[in-house]
Design a protein around this motif. Structure first.
Motif, short mmCIF file in Angstrom:
data_model
loop_
_atom_site.label_atom_id
_atom_site.label_comp_id
_atom_site.label_asym_id
_atom_site.label_seq_id
_atom_site.Cartn_x
_atom_site.Cartn_y
_atom_site.Cartn_z
N LEU A 409 0.83 -1.20 0.00
CA LEU A 409 0.00 0.00 0.00
C LEU A 409 0.87 1.25 0.00
CD1 LEU A 409 -2.61 -1.24 2.64
CD2 LEU A 409 -2.99 -0.96 0.18
N LYS A 410 0.42 2.25 -0.77
CA LYS A 410 1.16 3.50 -0.88
C LYS A 410 0.71 4.43 0.23
CE LYS A 410 -0.49 3.12 -5.03
NZ LYS A 410 -0.99 3.34 -6.38
N GLY A 411 1.66 4.79 1.10
CA GLY A 411 1.28 5.63 2.23
C GLY A 411 2.28 6.72 2.49
N ALA A 412 1.98 7.52 3.50
CA ALA A 412 2.94 8.51 3.99
C ALA A 412 2.56 8.84 5.42
CB ALA A 412 2.90 9.77 3.13
N GLU A 413 3.57 9.17 6.22
CA GLU A 413 3.30 9.71 7.54
C GLU A 413 3.46 11.21 7.40
OE1 GLU A 413 5.88 8.49 10.77
OE2 GLU A 413 4.48 9.30 12.25
N VAL A 414 2.31 11.86 7.25
CA VAL A 414 2.30 13.27 6.89
C VAL A 414 2.33 14.13 8.15
CG1 VAL A 414 0.96 15.07 5.72
CG2 VAL A 414 1.01 12.73 4.80
N ASP A 415 3.26 15.06 8.19
CA ASP A 415 3.34 15.95 9.35
C ASP A 415 2.14 16.88 9.42
OD1 ASP A 415 6.04 15.08 10.06
OD2 ASP A 415 6.10 17.02 11.09
N ILE A 416 1.66 17.06 10.64
CA ILE A 416 0.63 18.07 10.88
C ILE A 416 1.37 19.38 11.17
CG2 ILE A 416 -1.24 18.80 12.40
CD1 ILE A 416 -1.82 15.81 12.92
N LEU A 417 1.16 20.38 10.36
CA LEU A 417 1.90 21.64 10.49
C LEU A 417 1.28 22.54 11.58
CD1 LEU A 417 2.62 22.20 6.69
CD2 LEU A 417 4.05 21.07 8.42
N ALA A 418 1.84 23.73 11.71
CA ALA A 418 1.53 24.61 12.86
C ALA A 418 0.04 24.85 13.07
CB ALA A 418 2.26 25.93 12.69
N HIS A 419 -0.74 25.00 12.00
CA HIS A 419 -2.16 25.29 12.17
C HIS A 419 -3.03 24.13 11.72
CE1 HIS A 419 -0.96 29.30 13.25
NE2 HIS A 419 -0.20 29.34 12.15
N GLY A 420 -2.44 22.95 11.64
CA GLY A 420 -3.23 21.78 11.28
C GLY A 420 -3.25 21.51 9.79
N GLU A 421 -2.45 22.26 9.01
CA GLU A 421 -2.36 21.97 7.57
C GLU A 421 -1.54 20.70 7.40
OE1 GLU A 421 -0.90 24.30 9.32
OE2 GLU A 421 -0.39 26.04 8.11
N LEU A 422 -1.71 20.06 6.24
CA LEU A 422 -0.95 18.85 5.96
C LEU A 422 0.29 19.18 5.13
CD1 LEU A 422 -3.84 16.31 5.30
CD2 LEU A 422 -2.88 17.15 7.46
N ASP A 423 1.31 18.37 5.33
CA ASP A 423 2.64 18.66 4.79
C ASP A 423 2.85 18.15 3.36
OD1 ASP A 423 5.24 19.60 4.91
OD2 ASP A 423 6.03 17.77 5.85
N LEU A 424 1.78 17.86 2.60
CA LEU A 424 1.91 17.48 1.19
C LEU A 424 0.75 18.11 0.43
CD1 LEU A 424 2.72 13.63 1.00
CD2 LEU A 424 4.29 15.52 0.48
N ASP A 425 0.99 18.38 -0.83
CA ASP A 425 -0.06 18.96 -1.67
C ASP A 425 -1.19 17.96 -1.90
OD1 ASP A 425 -0.48 21.43 -3.44
OD2 ASP A 425 -1.05 19.72 -4.73
N ASP A 426 -2.43 18.46 -1.95
CA ASP A 426 -3.61 17.61 -2.15
C ASP A 426 -3.46 16.70 -3.37
OD1 ASP A 426 -4.69 18.77 0.02
OD2 ASP A 426 -6.42 19.67 -0.98
N SER A 427 -2.87 17.24 -4.44
CA SER A 427 -2.77 16.45 -5.68
C SER A 427 -1.95 15.18 -5.45
CB SER A 427 -2.14 17.29 -6.78
OG SER A 427 -0.81 17.63 -6.41
N VAL A 428 -1.01 15.24 -4.50
CA VAL A 428 -0.20 14.06 -4.19
C VAL A 428 -0.93 13.18 -3.17
CG1 VAL A 428 2.00 13.26 -3.26
CG2 VAL A 428 1.92 15.31 -4.69
N LEU A 429 -1.49 13.81 -2.16
CA LEU A 429 -2.25 13.05 -1.15
C LEU A 429 -3.30 12.19 -1.83
CD1 LEU A 429 -2.71 15.84 1.56
CD2 LEU A 429 -1.28 13.79 1.76
N ASP A 430 -3.89 12.76 -2.89
CA ASP A 430 -4.96 12.10 -3.61
C ASP A 430 -4.55 10.76 -4.22
OD1 ASP A 430 -7.71 12.74 -4.09
OD2 ASP A 430 -7.22 12.61 -6.23
N GLN A 431 -3.27 10.58 -4.42
CA GLN A 431 -2.79 9.35 -5.07
C GLN A 431 -2.32 8.28 -4.08
OE1 GLN A 431 -0.26 10.02 -8.56
NE2 GLN A 431 -0.66 12.22 -8.32
#
Ligand code: DGT
Ligand code: CA
Ligand code: CA
Ligand code: ZN
Length: 571
Positions: A409-431
């Protein structure tokens, strides 16, 4: 419940010092009662104080409430500071000696000026304890043994460090002829996160032979106490071990008793009493006749209880559930079908993806998620968008190759940034197939900021799993400040799974949070967060912790077959 323990300890110290000073017994008792009451609180004392309700807590009157407020505001209580000056006794150091309580400490201090372990040892060596009131030869030699125990037992050890050592000793003991069986008891058998000392029980008739063999084993550095049926030693790793030899007819009763915990045992004994029975470490008796005790099951059965797995024996409702036939059917290691949070050398892992996959196949997993860190975590060599896209392509190829008989499975442990934003662009998260969100930065955020930050992240349509939700490192770093009820509620609304991180230093969620997550109807993923192939074995510690948290197979998503797993993550 960060401050509760500190407050209780400060009040308890006041009580002990007052008792040693010997002037106001009543006052000493009232501080002890307040300390006990705070220890048993189910709520953060700071919240109670904020609502101005300290005096509603049993045992806390106006005077003690003022002292608690002072402690919460300044970290100090004037009375305690003064007492420590008047009575310079290191109570915690001396209290750690088995069977030494405030009465003895007070006697030693007043008659001999003993204030800590060193001065006690000096007094002992000089023969000054002899002739003190109530100090027989036996008591004195007990204190001498106890000093060693207090010195050795000052700290706790991670379960994962203690367990291999205990297992090795148990195996060696089992091989001694005359030994019927050897087994671990105590907190280790209950699979607590950290262990004070290791308790080992041996079923054998010739106790003295076993004792000789045990204290001579190569791992043993020091013999603290050696008696006819009980020895205490310290290993070369500095771990304390209690060994007890029990006769076959009371082996089960001994195992039950020395598995504990104490509160669980006390309740069992009370139940025995209501049935006209007597339960102790030798057996379950009606008058003088033993009705059970050779095996553990027989004891629970005779008391009208379903058999209670050791992991549940903390007096947290398990006895009542066993009476009603409502014990949970606890998850097992074999129920796990895959690992959903793992790393490779593409971020801060030590092995290549091929090596990790080979190790995972060995476990008969049906799926395996590769979830390396993302860009903002530079110390972990986190991946940027381009790197993740390359990885996605690579995993597609690996799946197509058919080299591994499981779904990668294709995954990532994405950092939660200072205000709760995610550390990767949606276009990549989507895949990606599975996205785990984790906090790795700004861990000192206030409770409100941290809660909002995490909840905001959970509202993302890409939030599948919340990784190690409280950030703690056992014996090293406390949980960060966060309102878990809010987190659970938000996760519930957004179909986010809670991780139980199986790394022995994390075991995050803790037991209280696991049970709360269940109450919220949340599902759990038990993941190793492995950074090298050997760490895939951490799954067993995750299972131990899950069982301690009353978790059942159907609560856990990585017990599902691959298709159902992916379906369950849909938003
Ligand atoms: P630890 O070693 O601090 O991690 O925790 P435990 O639970 O292993 O505690 P330990 O080693 O002091 O004692 C082992 C078990 O023996 C404990 O869980 C229950 C039983 N036990 C020890 N002392 C007492 C006692 O005074 N009363 C009762 N009822 N049980 C006791
Ligand atoms: Ca123990
Ligand atoms: Ca012990
Ligand atoms: Zn990780």
């Amino acid at each position: 419940m960060t401050k509760n323990r500190e407050v209780a300890q400060a009040l308890e110290e006041i009580s002990l010092l007052l008792q040693i000073e010997g002037k106001d017994k009543f006052k000493s008792l009232s501080y002890a009662r307040a300390a006990r009451s705070i220890t048993g609180l189910g709520e953060d004392i700071e919240n109670i104080r904020d609502r101005g309700e300290l005096t509603n807590v049993p045992g806390i009157g106006k005077a003690i409430a003022d002292k608690i407020e002072s402690f919460l505001d300044t970290g100090e209580i004037k009375l305690l500071v003064e007492l420590r000056e008047r009575v310079p006794v290191k109570v915690w150091e001396l209290e750690a000696i088995p069977d030494v309580g405030p009465k003895t400490i007070s006697l030693l201090y007043r008659e001999l000026g003993v204030t800590d372990l060193v001065s006690l040892e000096e007094a002992l060596d000089a023969g000054k304890l002899e002739g003190l009131k109530g100090m027989g030869k036996k008591t004195i030699s007990k204190i001498a043994d106890g000093i060693k125990i207090a010195r050795a037992g000052a700290s706790r050890t991670l379960l994962a460090e203690a367990m291999p050592i205990a297992n090795r000793l148990v195996e060696r003991l089992s091989r001694i002829s005359d030994v019927n069986q050897a087994v671990v008891a105590g907190s280790l058998r209950r699979r607590r996160e950290t262990i004070g000392d290791i308790d080992i029980l041996v079923d054998a008739s010739k106790a003295s032979k076993i004792m000789d063999a045990f204290v001579g084993m190569e791992d043993i550095a020091d013999v603290l106490v050696k008696g006819p049926t009980k020895s205490s030693v310290r290993t070369k790793d500095g771990l304390r071990i209690d060994l007890r030899v029990l006769p076959t007819e009371s082996y089960g009763a001994g195992l039950q008793y020395f598995t504990g915990n104490i509160d669980h045992n006390v309740k069992l004994r009370a139940i025995a009493k209501t049935k006209g029975l007597l339960l102790n470490e030798y057996g379950l008796f009606r008058n003088d006749e033993q009705v059970a005790g050779q095996g553990e099951e027989g004891i629970y059965d005779a008391l009208g209880l379903d058999y209670i797995p050791p992991e549940l024996r903390e007096d947290m409702g398990e006895i009542e559930a066993a009476q009603e036939g409502k014990l949970p059917k606890l998850i097992k290691l074999e129920d796990i079908r895959g690992d959903l949070h793992t790393h490779t050398d593409q971020s801060d892992g030590k092995n290549t993806i091929d090596e990790m996959l080979d190790a995972a196949v060995e476990k008969d997993y049906e799926y395996y998620c590769v979830s390396d860190h993302t860009q903002s975590l530079t110390i972990a060599n986190g991946m940027d968008e381009a790197h993740v896209l390359k990885r996605i392509e690579e995993i597609d190829e690996l799946n197509a190759s058919g080299r591994w008989k499981m779904k990668i499975l294709k995954g990532a442990e994405v950092d939660i940034l200072a205000h709760g934003e995610l550390d990767l662009d949606d276009s990549v998260l989507d895949q990606l197939d599975i996205i785990t969100l984790s906090i790795h930065s700004r861990m000192k955020d206030t409770k409100q900021v941290m809660t909002e930050r995490v909840c905001h992240a959970l509202e993302s349509k890409y939030a599948h799993i919340l990784g190690h939700p409280t950030g703690r490192l056992l014996l090293k770093r406390p949980e960060f400040e966060i309102d878990m009820e809010k987190v659970f509620e938000t996760a519930r609304h957004n179909n986010v799974v809670m991780e139980l991180n199986a790394h022995p230093q994390r075991l995050d969620l803790n037991v209280g949070n696991l049970r709360a997550a269940k109450r919220w109807g949340l599902r759990i993923a038990i993941n190793t967060d492995a950074h090298r192939t050997g760490e895939l074995d951490y799954m067993q510690y995750g299972i131990f912790q899950a069982r301690r948290g009353w978790v059942e197979k159907y609560d856990v998503i990585n017990t599902l077959p691959p298709k159902e797993l992916m379906k369950s993550l849909r938003k």
